[in-house]
Scaffold this active site. Sequence first.
Site, mmCIF file in Angstrom:
data_model
loop_
_atom_site.group_PDB
_atom_site.id
_atom_site.type_symbol
_atom_site.label_atom_id
_atom_site.label_comp_id
_atom_site.label_asym_id
_atom_site.label_seq_id
_atom_site.Cartn_x
_atom_site.Cartn_y
_atom_site.Cartn_z
ATOM 1 N N GLU A 1 5.371 -0.332 -1.430
ATOM 2 C CA GLU A 1 6.650 -0.574 -0.730
ATOM 3 C C GLU A 1 6.998 0.518 0.281
ATOM 4 O O GLU A 1 7.897 1.319 0.059
ATOM 5 C CB GLU A 1 7.780 -0.700 -1.744
ATOM 6 C CG GLU A 1 7.578 -1.841 -2.721
ATOM 7 C CD GLU A 1 8.669 -1.923 -3.783
ATOM 8 O OE1 GLU A 1 9.282 -0.894 -4.099
ATOM 9 O OE2 GLU A 1 8.905 -3.018 -4.302
ATOM 10 N N GLU B 1 4.070 -7.837 -6.590
ATOM 11 C CA GLU B 1 5.066 -7.707 -7.659
ATOM 12 C C GLU B 1 5.991 -8.904 -7.630
ATOM 13 O O GLU B 1 6.444 -9.311 -6.549
ATOM 14 C CB GLU B 1 5.950 -6.465 -7.460
ATOM 15 C CG GLU B 1 5.276 -5.165 -7.736
ATOM 16 C CD GLU B 1 6.212 -3.972 -7.549
ATOM 17 O OE1 GLU B 1 7.442 -4.111 -7.765
ATOM 18 O OE2 GLU B 1 5.700 -2.909 -7.169
#
Length: 489
Positions: A194, A388
């Site tokens: 991320e 995810e």
Amino acid sequence: MVKNEFPKDFLWGGAIACSQADGGYREGGKGISTQDCRFFDPNWDEKTIYERAYFSEMSTAGLKKAIEDEGNINYPLRRGIDFYHKYPQDISLLKELGLKVFRTSISWSRIFPNGDDILPNDEGIKYYRDLFGKLKENDIKIFATIVHYDIPVNLVLKYGGWKNRKTIDFYLKYVKVLFENFGDIVDYWLPFNEINAARFGTWDGACLIKGEEENYDQSIYQCVHHQFIASAKVIELSKKMLKKPMIGAMIARFCSYPATCKPEDVLQSIHDEQYSNYFYLDVMARGEYPKYMDRFFEKMGVNIQFAEGDKELLKNNTADFVSFSYYSSQVSTIDQSWSKTCGNLVAEANLNPYLKTNEIGWTIDGIGLRIVLNQLYDRYQLPLFIAENGLGTFEKLEEGNTIHDDYRISYFEEHFKAMKEAITDGIDLIGYTAWGIIDIVSCGPLTMDKRYGVIYVDYDNCGNGTGNRYKKDSFYWYKKVIETNGENL
Ligand code: BG6
């Protein structure tokens, strides 16, 4: 005829991060990482825990205390779920589940305890050789994150972390060791988890102490720029060192619909998407800073320092695939009084009145996943990997040592159906790793009792418990999905 099915080689998987799972703090020569320094007080009430999950950043005093506090147990990311010792039995469970791919991160401070050491730590390399070897023995592919928020804390103390270009050199030295040792065994690499997280959680994403920054926004974006350069250099290196390089770009995907069809709301949605999502992927997948960021930077007083050659480096080294986390969606509006909820990494998100939320307040939106898959594929035309996704909620072990988690099954079902539809839409989706496949310490609240797994782990927020693993109902359900390659969805 268009086929509504998952490709034969679809990678059904599960994901964890080393700092949330491993434990083994200071064992095997490991140095202290930035995530080892995040403190949790077991006396905090739920409200405090969740407020801190979103707003708490590292302080100078907190960091100093953490480093002196070697023996203190109130640092949950130092103990995780003891995956460091228990991985052989955990991998057996993952094998039984039928996983095709497992995503975990490598702990930089296990390979280079201080980040700037001359030689790598052999014990750290051996640990990963054993762990990865065990996965391969069980026919499970490896998806490795090179940095999932944690870096050796020494790099922050001595050099200022990502603010300093020198950190790129230390990082590259670390990556070279990884490629030399695991280049032929790891299947997919992510230079950063991320990469847009720095904007939302500064310690996690950029290892910055907010209170110490004169121009906070400038520091954040300079750190992000250095991470972009580091990612491009990983790609450059991979072309020289790996036989089949697969290096991804990953963001936390904040999907934001216009709250109404009022043009102002639609425009706001475009701006929110550019600022929170597309900027990062545009740099890493298209290879240049998008023009639209100039206005945002000007407003924030940000002036990123490029070194000679940076632009060419970015242009010539773009990602092989695009990856993202997706938990929920939100809406964009100029209406300040719009109802609020929260979401991953964001304390305040505009609520979508058409969607339900989970216990924590995050919306549940399977169709949103199909939407973002379409958006990302339209824009980048690269293979996509969902790194995810999952449902985090409170659970208590039930009679018969199990959890009847029908809510998780229905969350998965909704999202898997959306993935299947997206594949039928023509999207090249190669894999999916369910977040926290085995319960781990939550990253925001630092608790054990917010659980995502299909495998329950018997530890509480203070690390008490047997550490035993138990299969939830969702374990059997997911196993069936994998066995049938999603045929019955
Ligand atoms: C992602 C992170 O943003 O969200 C994970 O990459 C994290 O590390 C996940 O665990 C879920 O957040 P939380 O706070 O529920 O653990």
